[in-house]
Design a protein around this motif. Structure first.
Motif, PDB file in Angstrom:
ATOM      1  N   ASN A 190       9.626  12.841   4.821  1.00  0.00           N
ATOM      2  CA  ASN A 190       9.351  13.806   3.753  1.00  0.00           C
ATOM      3  C   ASN A 190       9.436  13.161   2.378  1.00  0.00           C
ATOM      4  OD1 ASN A 190       9.630  15.864   1.739  1.00  0.00           O
ATOM      5  ND2 ASN A 190      10.289  17.320   3.281  1.00  0.00           N
ATOM      6  N   ILE A 191      10.613  12.641   2.016  1.00  0.00           N
ATOM      7  CA  ILE A 191      10.804  12.188   0.630  1.00  0.00           C
ATOM      8  C   ILE A 191      10.413  10.724   0.404  1.00  0.00           C
ATOM      9  CG2 ILE A 191      12.574  13.927   0.203  1.00  0.00           C
ATOM     10  CD1 ILE A 191      14.704  11.769   0.393  1.00  0.00           C
ATOM     11  N   ARG A 192      10.189   9.975   1.483  1.00  0.00           N
ATOM     12  CA  ARG A 192       9.727   8.583   1.315  1.00  0.00           C
ATOM     13  C   ARG A 192       8.237   8.470   1.587  1.00  0.00           C
ATOM     14  NH1 ARG A 192       8.474   3.705   3.786  1.00  0.00           N
ATOM     15  NH2 ARG A 192       9.494   1.852   2.901  1.00  0.00           N
ATOM     16  N   GLU A 193       7.835   8.803   2.816  1.00  0.00           N
ATOM     17  CA  GLU A 193       6.449   8.583   3.216  1.00  0.00           C
ATOM     18  C   GLU A 193       5.499   9.577   2.550  1.00  0.00           C
ATOM     19  OE1 GLU A 193       5.633   5.961   5.035  1.00  0.00           O
ATOM     20  OE2 GLU A 193       7.748   5.425   5.069  1.00  0.00           O
ATOM     21  N   ASP A 194       5.856  10.858   2.566  1.00  0.00           N
ATOM     22  CA  ASP A 194       4.926  11.881   2.071  1.00  0.00           C
ATOM     23  C   ASP A 194       4.917  11.989   0.544  1.00  0.00           C
ATOM     24  OD1 ASP A 194       4.422  12.364   4.711  1.00  0.00           O
ATOM     25  OD2 ASP A 194       5.594  14.219   4.816  1.00  0.00           O
TER      26      ASP A 194
END
Length: 467
Positions: A313-317
């Motif tokens: 969620n907070i890294r990849e997206d």
């Protein structure tokens, strides 16, 4: 087009066709998970309380020896913060009959190394040498443990080194956040103390170092672990001869902490910081609790692995952070869970919102079987890797002994990991991971994050994040 170009083109076409075909193929099914088989142990206890566990492992002609003494930072008095670390450093400075250089050269001749580490609950001497020198290593380590010189000539140098290490650590936002977090959860217990400052370290005397050693070290608190390829009879004889005359010393004792569950927000101001360091979490169960394995699997799925939900969620997206992670910290008879992330300052509030969103999503809905299976394979694979070396075996056995766990905790671990169901994951998340009861620490530029944090807090109280 000459024949070489034609040949090259044909090869490229063939390779492309083969690659396309390979990409369409279904990968082979994974093997059936195998439980870990603990090699037969040889265990005995000396009259003075020293315990020993010998585990034959592997075919490489090396042996690892570890002497774990239940004497760590948790045994420090209030005015002794960092004293256990000083004792550990000075243990490496020679014995009453050998200098530090003599010891280093002796271990080098055995084809190995020797080191001392100090943790919250234990001080550990660990050495690894060629198998034929195993008994010699036991004798040398026993001398280091029982006959430390604590040379006055090295005290100031070690103090200065220790101060540099602590000052460097203290300058890191991650350390600042962890200090505030553990200080809030474990107030009044050594687990909650800050790193020692210069004044505290400068005040230590050689008498205090010797006093801590005399008060906290002894046979009853020591466990010797041996793993690798070795002559069992010779190693047992060396342990008995080298350690039988050591005084019993104090009985094992670790004060059990009483962690505090409290909805709170602590902000540490770092003007101009381009990132905010976040730690959010709360107390959970310890390894002896029936829910512990399910909690570990839940943690791995939520934030504790590279493919976890919070990381995606907070890294990849969204690109708010580079390396977020969550973890279950297993302390003595207690534990805590936390999510940690260094996020861009302008997205501090959004990051917290998404973290809470993923926690609440897991609390409301069980994960899909496929997602859970992937995490279980990951956890089982890590477990196998941890048991793939003599040092790894020793670490696992020491974990069992410290936390009062049976061997079945190891031998049934893979089975227990794969027995966790999606419904159990949801139930564990709902029971233990309660955002509105969590302690939040943020280290960052207060001017830039204050409004974001106030909005996050207001939304959290209303139940907005994760809705």
């Amino acid at each position: 087009m000459n024949r070489y170009k034609i040949l090259a083109t044909s090869l490229l076409l063939a390779m492309s066709t083969s690659l396309a075909t390979a990409q369409k193929q279904t990968p082979p099914a994974g093997g059936t998970p195998q439980d870990f088989t603990l090699p037969a142990k040889q265990e005995f206890t000396l009259p003075n309380g020293v315990e020993a566990s010998l585990v034959p492992f592997g075919e490489i002609p090396k042996v690892t020896v570890s002497m774990a003494v239940e004497a760590g930072n948790v045994h420090e008095k209030e005015n002794e913060n960092g004293l256990a670390d000083m004792v550990g450093e000075l243990l490496q400075e020679g014995t009453t009959s050998k200098s530090a250089r003599d010891i280093a050269e002796a271990v080098a001749r055995m084809g190995g190394e020797l080191q001392v580490s100090v943790g919250p609950n234990q001080t550990t001497l660990t050495g690894s040498v060629l198998s034929e020198y195993g008994p010699d290593l036991v004798r040398l380590m026993s001398e280091v443990l029982q006959q430390p010189a604590f040379p006055a000539s090295e005290l100031e140098r070690i103090k200065n080194d220790f101060k540099r290490q602590m000052n460097l650590a203290r300058s890191q936002p991650g350390t600042q956040a962890q200090e505030k977090f553990t200080g809030a959860l474990y107030a009044g217990h050594p687990y909650g103390r800050n790193l020692p400052g210069d004044a505290q370290i400068d005040a230590f005397t050689l008498e205090q170092v010797r006093g801590f050693y005399q008060r906290e070290f002894g046979g009853q608190r020591t466990h010797v672990y041996v793993a690798g390829k070795f002559d069992a009879g010779a190693m047992q004889a060396a342990i008995r001869t080298a350690l039988s005359d050591w005084e019993k010393g104090p009985a094992p004792a670790i004060a059990i902490a009483k962690p505090v569950t409290k909805a709170d927000m602590i902000v540490v101001d770092r003007p101009g910081a381009p990132q905010s360091t976040i730690v959010i979490g709360l107390p959970v169960v310890d390894p002896a609790h029936p829910d512990y394995t399910a909690l570990r699997v839940t943690n791995s799925l939520l934030g504790g692995s590279f493919g976890s939900r919070i990381t995606r969620n907070i890294r990849e997206d969204k690109g708010y952070t580079y390396s977020p992670y969550s973890a279950v910290a297993a302390r003595y008879r207690v534990g805590d869970w936390s999510q940690v992330a260094d996020v861009t300052t302008e997205h501090t509030g959004n990051s917290l919102k998404e973290i809470v969103y993923e926690i609440n999503r897991l609390r409301k809905e069980p994960p899909a079987e496929e997602e859970l299976t992937g995490i279980q394979n990951y956890e089982a694979g890590l477990f196998v890797l941890r048991n793939s070396t003599p040092a790894g075996i020793i670490n696992q056995l020491n974990f069992l002994d410290l936390h009062g766990l049976p061997d079945s905790f190891l031998t049934n671990q893979v089975q227990m990991i794969h027995a966790v169901t999606p419904q159990q994951v949801q139930a564990v998340a709902e029971k233990y991971l309660r955002p509105q009861a969590m302690t939040l620490v943020v280290v960052g530029d207060r001017k830039q994050i204050d409004k974001q944090l106030k909005k996050f807090q207001a939304d959290l109280k209303k139940g907005a994040p994760g809705q």
